[in-house]
Design a protein around this motif. Structure first.
Motif, PDB file in Angstrom:
ATOM      1  N   VAL A 521     -37.589  72.873  79.159  1.00 40.60           N
ATOM      2  CA  VAL A 521     -38.240  71.917  80.046  1.00 40.60           C
ATOM      3  C   VAL A 521     -38.634  72.625  81.334  1.00 40.60           C
ATOM      4  N   ASP A 522     -39.692  72.125  81.973  1.00 38.51           N
ATOM      5  CA  ASP A 522     -40.180  72.709  83.223  1.00 38.51           C
ATOM      6  C   ASP A 522     -39.340  72.177  84.374  1.00 38.51           C
ATOM      7  N   LEU A 523     -38.223  72.829  84.596  1.00 38.75           N
ATOM      8  CA  LEU A 523     -37.318  72.421  85.660  1.00 38.75           C
ATOM      9  C   LEU A 523     -36.652  73.662  86.226  1.00 38.75           C
ATOM     10  N   PHE A 524     -36.749  73.811  87.564  1.00 42.07           N
ATOM     11  CA  PHE A 524     -36.225  74.992  88.241  1.00 42.07           C
ATOM     12  C   PHE A 524     -36.915  76.241  87.679  1.00 42.07           C
ATOM     13  N   LYS A 525     -36.228  77.378  87.649  1.00 38.71           N
ATOM     14  CA  LYS A 525     -36.860  78.602  87.157  1.00 38.71           C
ATOM     15  C   LYS A 525     -36.998  78.586  85.642  1.00 38.71           C
ATOM     16  N   GLN A 526     -35.941  78.117  84.961  1.00 34.71           N
ATOM     17  CA  GLN A 526     -35.945  78.039  83.503  1.00 34.71           C
ATOM     18  C   GLN A 526     -34.840  77.077  83.085  1.00 34.71           C
ATOM     19  N   SER A 527     -35.152  76.112  82.243  1.00 35.14           N
ATOM     20  CA  SER A 527     -34.146  75.134  81.834  1.00 35.14           C
ATOM     21  C   SER A 527     -34.317  74.783  80.369  1.00 35.14           C
ATOM     22  N   THR A 528     -33.206  74.409  79.764  1.00 32.60           N
ATOM     23  CA  THR A 528     -33.201  73.907  78.391  1.00 32.60           C
ATOM     24  C   THR A 528     -32.416  72.608  78.361  1.00 32.60           C
ATOM     25  N   LEU A 529     -33.047  71.574  77.811  1.00 28.70           N
ATOM     26  CA  LEU A 529     -32.381  70.283  77.642  1.00 28.70           C
ATOM     27  C   LEU A 529     -31.824  70.201  76.221  1.00 28.70           C
ATOM     28  N   LYS A 530     -30.572  69.802  76.126  1.00 31.26           N
ATOM     29  CA  LYS A 530     -29.943  69.674  74.815  1.00 31.26           C
ATOM     30  C   LYS A 530     -29.334  68.290  74.692  1.00 31.26           C
ATOM     31  N   LEU A 531     -29.680  67.596  73.601  1.00 31.67           N
ATOM     32  CA  LEU A 531     -29.179  66.259  73.325  1.00 31.67           C
ATOM     33  C   LEU A 531     -28.522  66.265  71.955  1.00 31.67           C
ATOM     34  N   GLY A 532     -27.517  65.407  71.779  1.00 32.19           N
ATOM     35  CA  GLY A 532     -26.879  65.383  70.478  1.00 32.19           C
ATOM     36  C   GLY A 532     -26.042  64.139  70.254  1.00 32.19           C
ATOM     37  N   VAL A 533     -25.812  63.849  68.970  1.00 36.14           N
ATOM     38  CA  VAL A 533     -24.912  62.771  68.561  1.00 36.14           C
ATOM     39  C   VAL A 533     -23.975  63.326  67.496  1.00 36.14           C
ATOM     40  N   TYR A 534     -22.797  62.712  67.415  1.00 41.22           N
ATOM     41  CA  TYR A 534     -21.771  63.193  66.487  1.00 41.22           C
ATOM     42  C   TYR A 534     -20.957  62.005  65.994  1.00 41.22           C
ATOM     43  N   SER A 535     -20.520  62.064  64.732  1.00 37.30           N
ATOM     44  CA  SER A 535     -19.682  61.008  64.179  1.00 37.30           C
ATOM     45  C   SER A 535     -18.703  61.611  63.182  1.00 37.30           C
ATOM     46  N   ASN A 601     -17.099  58.539  67.521  1.00 36.16           N
ATOM     47  CA  ASN A 601     -18.551  58.583  67.706  1.00 36.16           C
ATOM     48  C   ASN A 601     -18.844  59.119  69.097  1.00 36.16           C
ATOM     49  N   ALA A 602     -19.778  60.037  69.185  1.00 38.58           N
ATOM     50  CA  ALA A 602     -20.045  60.691  70.466  1.00 38.58           C
ATOM     51  C   ALA A 602     -21.533  60.950  70.642  1.00 38.58           C
ATOM     52  N   GLY A 603     -21.940  60.978  71.901  1.00 39.18           N
ATOM     53  CA  GLY A 603     -23.277  61.395  72.275  1.00 39.18           C
ATOM     54  C   GLY A 603     -23.210  62.206  73.545  1.00 39.18           C
ATOM     55  N   TYR A 604     -24.150  63.115  73.721  1.00 43.26           N
ATOM     56  CA  TYR A 604     -24.104  63.953  74.917  1.00 43.26           C
ATOM     57  C   TYR A 604     -25.511  64.343  75.356  1.00 43.26           C
ATOM     58  N   ALA A 605     -25.588  64.723  76.608  1.00 43.70           N
ATOM     59  CA  ALA A 605     -26.811  65.288  77.181  1.00 43.70           C
ATOM     60  C   ALA A 605     -26.395  66.410  78.116  1.00 43.70           C
ATOM     61  N   MET A 606     -27.068  67.553  78.023  1.00 41.46           N
ATOM     62  CA  MET A 606     -26.731  68.673  78.900  1.00 41.46           C
ATOM     63  C   MET A 606     -27.984  69.447  79.264  1.00 41.46           C
ATOM     64  N   LEU A 607     -27.947  70.034  80.434  1.00 37.94           N
ATOM     65  CA  LEU A 607     -29.010  70.900  80.920  1.00 37.94           C
ATOM     66  C   LEU A 607     -28.453  72.296  81.157  1.00 37.94           C
ATOM     67  N   ASP A 608     -29.173  73.273  80.663  1.00 37.20           N
ATOM     68  CA  ASP A 608     -28.853  74.675  80.918  1.00 37.20           C
ATOM     69  C   ASP A 608     -29.959  75.207  81.819  1.00 37.20           C
ATOM     70  N   SER A 609     -29.643  75.335  83.116  1.00 38.49           N
ATOM     71  CA  SER A 609     -30.682  75.629  84.108  1.00 38.49           C
ATOM     72  C   SER A 609     -30.437  76.950  84.801  1.00 38.49           C
ATOM     73  N   LYS A 610     -31.495  77.762  84.895  1.00 40.30           N
ATOM     74  CA  LYS A 610     -31.482  78.947  85.745  1.00 40.30           C
ATOM     75  C   LYS A 610     -32.215  78.587  87.032  1.00 40.30           C
ATOM     76  N   PHE A 611     -31.453  78.517  88.129  1.00 44.53           N
ATOM     77  CA  PHE A 611     -32.031  78.187  89.421  1.00 44.53           C
ATOM     78  C   PHE A 611     -32.706  79.397  90.052  1.00 44.53           C
ATOM     79  N   SER A 612     -32.240  80.586  89.638  1.00 40.21           N
ATOM     80  CA  SER A 612     -32.832  81.834  90.114  1.00 40.21           C
ATOM     81  C   SER A 612     -32.426  82.914  89.127  1.00 40.21           C
ATOM     82  N   GLU A 613     -32.794  84.153  89.433  1.00 38.34           N
ATOM     83  CA  GLU A 613     -32.407  85.254  88.554  1.00 38.34           C
ATOM     84  C   GLU A 613     -30.900  85.423  88.484  1.00 38.34           C
ATOM     85  N   LYS A 614     -30.188  84.941  89.500  1.00 42.68           N
ATOM     86  CA  LYS A 614     -28.743  85.149  89.551  1.00 42.68           C
ATOM     87  C   LYS A 614     -27.917  83.901  89.262  1.00 42.68           C
ATOM     88  N   ILE A 615     -28.480  82.724  89.442  1.00 45.56           N
ATOM     89  CA  ILE A 615     -27.698  81.488  89.352  1.00 45.56           C
ATOM     90  C   ILE A 615     -28.063  80.706  88.095  1.00 45.56           C
TER      91      ILE A 615
END
Length: 928
Positions: A521-535, A601-615
């Motif tokens: 996703v176009d967020l910060f320097k580089q980001s990945t959105l991950k969604l999931g469900v589990y049972s 039963n579970a659901g989740y949402a997470m973002l993996d974001s690079k705010f800069s080259e170091k963070i």
């Protein structure tokens, strides 16, 4: 039938894949990842410079260049939005596989001019290894298949001993950061592993052969895509699927135990099928055996009673022989085929394993309270296993079907002598035959699919597990002496805990499924959105029957006192049974049978974001809904005896700051939980003759919530080398701990939710080649590694009116320190390998204290292992000599209070003490 069907399937695949195609050319195989995140780059292209030969990375990021003539080449790797990479000096040898993993850097400019990064084969290999080590989203430790291969480890439990902050209890149960197995979770090939034990939450890791493991990762902090039920660690095991090339591998090994092999070995009834892991049915109750109601209410005629008794296996003879050496056999077949013009790949890995051992503990000492016991234990164990993995990779898609079957047959004979003064002063002779049959069948169907051009991915998983725990005929018989010089009399005048035959059966089915979707996703320097469900749905059925033969003391045909003095071999002789001297009795309790089920039963949402080259920050929320119902016959079966219904919100955040190209600083916070197991909730009571205590569940247990915080500094001085230091803190709400009731002569172990508990600790890990000492080849080929952890914990005992000796104590199973260290050396162009390993644990609570007795502490012992391996027959064969626990120091469990041995009364403070014996093994492996 399930296990037989799986074995037939495996044999069919074996004969299908036995044909191995000889190839004169070689292959180049590897994985393409993002240099900053280690995300796989689906569709990245790899070509050989100057030729038309090329390949695209699949959904795993893996590529394969086949039918490559021997020589040195330059590879060119391209991917949209990334700098083109040129890698020279890639050498291919005839009939061999060259492995090259590649880390790609994102494009630094939007200019039209192409940027080409040049590198050599060695530089590229080092860079990809760095990226994999540095870029995990959470704080984790792990071990690869290459390190597993070089260690003297037969199974996964042995391997886990090498991981920082990890220890193994009873040679098979994992403890992470000093937290017992109930606070850890495990998954195999992406699906959760069930508990293999009937009386605890624990997975027996010794059932997974180590050479079939691709890698093991222990996540010590949580991310939203991980299951939330752990506090110490989440152990993730990946087995091998598509092999790099066709092969057939045969391994044969023999083992020697210093105090068992070729020495006296005693056992009860044995049949030929025991050597194959299956009882032939002669130990089990026949299908038309009388019901509990018929026996308890005396509804059987004498003829029916005699027929019923004769249907039991009444062979109580003691057979003597010399213990045979341990035997190990394994056959593994790998096959890979390219299909169609697109060179889609279909891979198969099939393995069959067999192990048989006969071990002896000649003198197990128990000297505490009123007990002064010495026991000889003889265990006959057979383990058979099968693995059948199938995988099909096509374009940006991959489908895998992975199957694991394992069966363990443990038949233990115990002969105990000594005194118990709790019921008058007497000596006893106690006999116990204890057979436990365990099996696990696990199947996982998984798919991965790359979507579109943005490296989006969907991953799904369907899992099924079946667990069986059978105790077909645990039989116990005790003889007691009234006074010194008097005869020993069999205690068969009534049915009691030391004179009963237990027939129990546990069957559990687990169904699970999950879907994960990730998209950049176009967020910060580089980001990945991950969604999931589990049972997940679990269903368990358990029943136990406590039967026994009771002598009719009113019978005038025999001299009862004379009969009671008969040896164990003839006390239940057929002439006595057929003449009606024995009646059939049963101890019945409505809690002896229970069934339980749970939904997660579970659901989740997470973002993996690079705010800069170091963070980099990985953050999100997981929500889990849990429903559990457990029924017993003591209540209306429509009303649960135990019930849980919880919805939990589990946030987590993992922060990584890249201090340099080779160093990270990490910090994290996350909330996890621990749920009671079925057995911990079930009020079923069972007398454990080895613990000399009754185990009983507590239906009112609550689930545990845990708040966790971690800090870590990690530095990678060179590829494959590491230095890290970590600190962690965990606070428990309603921690589940054993509750000891020992005010009476008979001890009961149950469970409770503590008022408060916490644990904190530090970990230090280092892995470094010794070339800093000297630049010569000897030191370049020698690697030293060590990990050390220091842990502290505190549990506050319940304020329930019972005055316990300890108001607070450490967590059960928590070691105050753990030391692992080793040296690895390769010589003669890697044909000779030497590995020396050392392990020591600080004393830890094995058995928590109560009102009369303090806690039992397992004392520290030094464990030294080593292995020497040498490759022969053009490196297709390898001879290994392994030695484990060569110091053979005593296992010692003693009662302690305030750091000193505690003797409340009676004979001493030794809960149990024994020598295990040192183990030596010689094996030969040949790969066709």
């Amino acid at each position: 039938m399930k296990s037989k069907s799986l074995l037939l399937l495996i044999l069919s695949v074996f004969f299908f894949t036995l044909k191995i195609s000889a190839q004169g050319n070689g292959k180049i195989i590897g994985k393409i990842i993002d240099q900053k995140t280690s995300e796989t780059l689906i569709g990245a292209t790899v070509g050989i410079d100057g030729t038309t030969k090329g390949a695209a990375a699949n959904v795993d990021g893996r590529y394969v260049l086949t039918d490559v003539k021997p020589g040195k080449y330059t590879l060119v790797i391209k991917y949209i939005g990334y700098q083109t990479k040129s890698i020279s000096d890639v050498e291919v040898k005839a009939g061999q596989v060259t492995t090259l993993d590649i880390a790609m850097a994102s494009g630094a400019t939007t200019a039209l001019k192409e940027v080409v990064v040049k590198s050599t084969y060695r530089q590229a290999s080092v860079a990809s290894l760095y990226a994999t080590q540095k870029n995990s989203a959470s704080i984790s430790d792990g071990i690869s298949s290459e390190l597993i291969r070089r260690a003297p480890d037969r199974n996964t439990s042995d391997v886990l001993k090498r991981v920082s902050g990890t220890t193994i209890q009873d040679n098979k149960f994992v403890i992470v950061r000093g937290l017992s197995d109930r606070y850890n979770s495990a998954s195999l090939d992406g699906a959760p592993l069930p508990s293999t034990e009937p009386n605890r939450k624990a997975f027996s890791f010794d059932i997974v052969p180590s050479n079939l493991v691709e890698n093991i990762v222990i996540s010590k902090t949580a991310t939203p895509d991980l299951q939330g039920d752990f506090a110490g660690g989440s152990v993730q095991i990946q087995t091998k699927d598509i092999p790099d090339q066709n092969f057939v591998s045969l391994n044969v090994g023999v083992g020697y135990n210093s105090q068992s092999t070729f020495k006296d070995f005693q056992n009860g009834y044995r049949n030929a099928s025991d050597y194959f892991g299956f009882d032939n049915g002669t130990r089990k109750l026949v299908s038309n055996f009388p019901t509990t109601n018929q026996i308890v209410n005396r509804q059987l005629s004498q003829t029916q009673t005699i027929q019923s008794i004769n249907s039991l296996n009444n062979d109580f003879s003691i057979y003597r022989s010399n213990a045979l050496p341990t035997q190990n056999y394994q056959l593994t077949v790998g096959n890979v085929q390219e299909i169609g013009a697109n060179k889609n790949r279909f891979g198969t890995t099939v393995s069959l394993t067999y192990r048989n051992s006969q071990t002896t503990v000649p003198d197990l000492i128990q000297q505490f309270d009123n007990y002064d016991y010495h026991s000889a234990q003889y265990k006959f164990s057979t383990n058979i296993g099968a693995l059948a993995n199938f995988a099909y990779s096509f374009g940006k898609n991959k489908i895998t079907f992975k199957n694991l079957y394992n069966r363990t047959f443990d038949d233990q004979f115990t002969y105990r002598t000594g005194s118990n003064t709790s019921d008058g002063s007497y000596d006893s002779r106690f006999y116990a035959n204890d057979l436990l049959e365990k099996s696990l069948l696990k199947s996982t169907l998984e798919g991965e699919h790359g979507l579109g051009a943005k490296n989006s991915k969907i991953k799904w998983n369907l899992g099924f597990s079946n667990i069986i725990n059978d105790q077909p005929d645990q039989r116990k018989t005790n003889y007691r002496q009234g006074a010194a010089g008097e005869p020993f009399y069999a205690q068969v005048t009534g049915l009691a805990k030391q004179n009963a035959r237990v027939f129990s059966h546990l069957n559990e089915n687990i169904y699970s499924g999950k879907v994960d979707y990730s998209v950049p996703v176009d967020l910060f320097k580089q980001s990945t959105l991950k969604l999931g469900v589990y049972s997940q749905y679990r269903k368990r059925d358990f029943n136990a029957r406590f039967l026994g033969l009771v002598i009719n003391t009113s019978n005038t045909q025999y001299d009862i006192n004379t009969i009671l003095q008969r040896p164990i071999q003839t006390i239940f002789g057929p002439n006595l049974i057929n003449n009606g001297l024995y009646s059939l009795d049963e101890i019945s309790n409505p809690t002896d049978r229970y069934d339980a089920n749970s939904w997660t039963n579970a659901g989740y949402a997470m973002l993996d974001s690079k705010f800069s080259e170091k963070i980099r920050v990985v953050y999100g929320l997981r929500v889990e809904k849990f429903d559990l119902k457990l029924h017993t016959e003591e209540t209306d079966m429509q009303q649960p005896r135990a019930q849980l219904n919880n919805t939990d919100f589990l946030p987590s955040i993992n922060f990584t700051y890249a201090l340099t190209q080779r160093a990270n600083f990490r910090a994290s916070y996350y909330r996890t939980l621990a749920r009671p197991e079925f057995r911990e909730l079930a009020p079923f009571a069972f007398y454990d003759y080895e613990l000399l205590a009754t185990l009983q569940g507590e239906p009112n247990l609550k689930r545990t919530l845990i708040d966790n915080a971690d800090l870590r500094y990690e530095f990678y001085p060179a590829a494959g080398q590491i230095f890290s230091i970590s600190a962690f803190y965990k606070k428990f709400q309603n921690a589940i701990e054993p509750k000891i009731e020992d005010s009476n002569s008979s001890t009961t172990i149950s469970y409770f939710n503590s008022k408060s508990a916490y644990v904190y600790g530090f970990e230090l890990e280092a892995r470094k080649t010794l070339d800093f000492i000297n630049g010569g080849n000897f030191f370049k080929n020698t690697t030293a590694y060590a990990n050390f952890s220091l842990n502290r914990s505190k549990v506050t005992n319940p304020n329930d009116g019972i005055v316990r000796l300890e108001k607070s104590r450490p967590l059960v199973g928590q070691s105050p320190y753990v030391i692992n260290a080793g040296l690895q050396h390769n010589e003669l162009d890697n044909k000779l390998s030497i590995n020396v390993l050392y392990n020591r644990l600080g004393k830890r609570i094995f058995y928590a204290g109560g009102e009369r007795f303090s806690s039992v502490y397992e004392q520290p012992r030094n464990v030294l292992d080593f292995q020497i391996g040498y490759k022969v027959l053009k490196s297709k064969g390898e001879i290994k000599f392994s030695a484990s626990d060569v110091l053979n120091q005593k296992y010692n469990f003693i009662y302690e209070l305030d750091g000193k041995p505690y003797i409340p009364s009676g004979t001493g403070y030794t809960f149990k003490s024994y020598l295990p014996g040192a183990n030596y093994a010689l094996s030969f492996n040949y790969t066709f």
